[in-house]
Design a protein around this motif. Structure first.
Motif: not given
Length: 173
Positions: A63-66, A103, A86, A27-29, A60
């Motif tokens: 968070g890490l972008p999708t 991805c 993500v 997940n982005s976290s 980040y």
């Protein structure tokens, strides 16, 4: 003459795979979660979370972008690296397949930067993000086939028999 990486299938637990890199459907976290993400963090141990926290504290912060990917240590997993990516949440009203394809492309780009020769992928976005397995498999297989990479083996590790059968039908096996 090389025809690209060998694509293989395994039904089972991705955290038990031996590979240079194991891809985490994060997940982005980047701080762990359920499904594949939680299993990788649990089995890999605190070293993975420690590096993920450092990534959140530096590059980040939000968070890490999708569709993006980043690597950490693999901790206690039988791998050198975990590549966190993500996946998008499936939408019935918006085509997000480009983000799902990203991805796989981004994970292979990171694998190439690391020098990984074997990469184990889960079926990204098919769990809590509700991507239909048939479409997720189509995006995964067509994307890795179309992506130039130095990776020698791309292994899809499918948790259950149905997912395995869907991927096997696409790979002609």
């Amino acid at each position: 003459m090389s025809t690209g990486p060998l694509l293989t299938l395994v039904q089972g637990d991705i955290t038990l795979q031996s590979a240079d890199a194991i891809v985490n459907a994060a997940n982005s976290s980047l701080l762990g979660g359920g499904g594949v993400d939680g299993a990788i963090h649990r089995r890999g141990g605190p070293a993975i979370l420690e590096e993920c926290r450092a990534l959140r504290a530096s590059r980040y912060g939000r968070g890490l972008p999708t569709g993006r990917a980043v690597a950490t240590t693999a901790g206690r997993l039988d791998a050198q690296w975990v590549i966190h990516t993500v996946g998008p949440v499936h939408s019935g009203t918006e085509d997000r397949s480009d983000l799902l394809a990203s991805c796989y492309r981004e994970s292979l780009r990171v694998a190439d930067e690391l020098g990984a020769r074997t990469v184990a992928f889960p079926a990204i976005s098919t769990g809590v993000y509700r991507w239909p397995m048939d479409d997720a498999a189509r995006v995964a297989v067509t994307t890795v086939r179309a992506t130039g990479t130095a990776v020698a083996e791309i292994r899809f590790v499918l948790f259950d028999e149905r997912a395995y059968e869907v991927f096997a039908a696409l790979l002609g096996g």
